[in-house]
Scaffold this motif. Structure first.
Motif, PDB file in Angstrom:
ATOM      1  N   VAL A  34       0.864  -1.179   0.000  1.00  0.00           N
ATOM      2  CA  VAL A  34       0.000   0.000   0.000  1.00  0.00           C
ATOM      3  C   VAL A  34       0.899   1.227   0.000  1.00  0.00           C
ATOM      4  O   VAL A  34       2.033   1.193   0.485  1.00  0.00           O
ATOM      5  N   HIS A  35       0.380   2.316  -0.563  1.00  0.00           N
ATOM      6  CA  HIS A  35       1.110   3.572  -0.625  1.00  0.00           C
ATOM      7  C   HIS A  35       0.423   4.560   0.307  1.00  0.00           C
ATOM      8  O   HIS A  35      -0.788   4.774   0.217  1.00  0.00           O
ATOM      9  N   LEU A  36       1.189   5.167   1.192  1.00  0.00           N
ATOM     10  CA  LEU A  36       0.628   5.991   2.261  1.00  0.00           C
ATOM     11  C   LEU A  36       1.072   7.438   2.123  1.00  0.00           C
ATOM     12  O   LEU A  36       2.258   7.714   1.934  1.00  0.00           O
ATOM     13  N   ILE A  37       0.123   8.352   2.251  1.00  0.00           N
ATOM     14  CA  ILE A  37       0.436   9.773   2.247  1.00  0.00           C
ATOM     15  C   ILE A  37       0.801  10.207   3.666  1.00  0.00           C
ATOM     16  O   ILE A  37       0.490   9.512   4.645  1.00  0.00           O
ATOM     17  N   PRO A  38       1.462  11.348   3.828  1.00  0.00           N
ATOM     18  CA  PRO A  38       1.857  11.805   5.171  1.00  0.00           C
ATOM     19  C   PRO A  38       0.686  11.917   6.143  1.00  0.00           C
ATOM     20  O   PRO A  38       0.848  11.637   7.337  1.00  0.00           O
TER      21      PRO A  38
END
Length: 206
Positions: A158-162
């Motif tokens: 998964v790709h996570l934003i700040p």
């Protein structure tokens, strides 16, 4: 029902252990304490738990043997934090996806790749559940509704934003950590139905 939009992190302040049973007390963020009553449902790392005692911002929950077996909540220590979400109400905005709070298995963090503005986390999960994990599908990870990035066998990322990192305990996760998984129920129903239909057709063909 939950939406997978984590509302905050709660600190575990007390734990009582008994045989195949655990009671823990968390300190909820003040913004989440309004109107809490005995019997209310609050998700801890995506697992639906029932409120058993309320003392201002200190709220107690009972964890039975099945919960301890299936989830990472049995490994919590005093001072640890959990993702929390109160049950959704009719009319609430559903910014994630519909979640039941029923954990299907645990996965392991394999790799954490950080860049200045993004974070990619790779997980591995038991092979029997890999069929439910599809690229660009939904998945619940410690109660967070997230979009699946890539899938490689029983591995996915998964790709996570700040913002997600700031609001959730995923910011603390390291390789080897166990995380709770809830599969998108619609995906699970479709996959199971297709498997059942194909199995029936193959039996008739024989």
């Amino acid at each position: 029902m939950f939406t997978g939009i984590v509302q905050g992190m709660a600190e575990v302040v007390a734990i009582e252990e008994k045989q195949d049973f655990r009671r823990h007390v968390v300190r909820l963020p003040q913004a989440l304490t309004g109107g809490i009553e005995l019997g209310a449902s609050i998700a801890h790392n995506g697992c639906c738990l029932t409120v058993t005692e309320v003392n201002d911002d200190l709220v107690a929950f009972d964890l039975m043997a099945e919960t301890l077996r299936l989830t990472n909540l049995g490994a919590l220590q005093v001072g640890d934090r959990v993702n929390v979400e109160r049950a959704a109400k009719f009319g609430d905005e559903i910014g994630g996806h519909a979640m039941s709070g029923h954990i299907i298995c645990q996965a392991r963090v394999e790799e954490v790749l950080r860049t200045p503005n993004n974070c990619t986390v790779w997980f591995s999960l038991p092979a029997e559940f890999a069929k439910y994990v599809l690229s660009k599908g939904y998945i619940g990870i410690d109660g967070c509704s997230l979009t699946i990035g890539s899938v490689e066998g029983n591995r996915f990322c998964v790709h996570l934003i700040p913002e997600t990192l700031e609001r959730t305990i995923i910011q603390f996760r390291q390789p080897g950590d166990a995380i709770n998984i809830e599969i998108d129920p619609q995906t699970q129903a479709i996959v199971d139905t297709v498997e059942r239909v194909l199995a029936q057709r193959n039996s008739f063909a024989i």
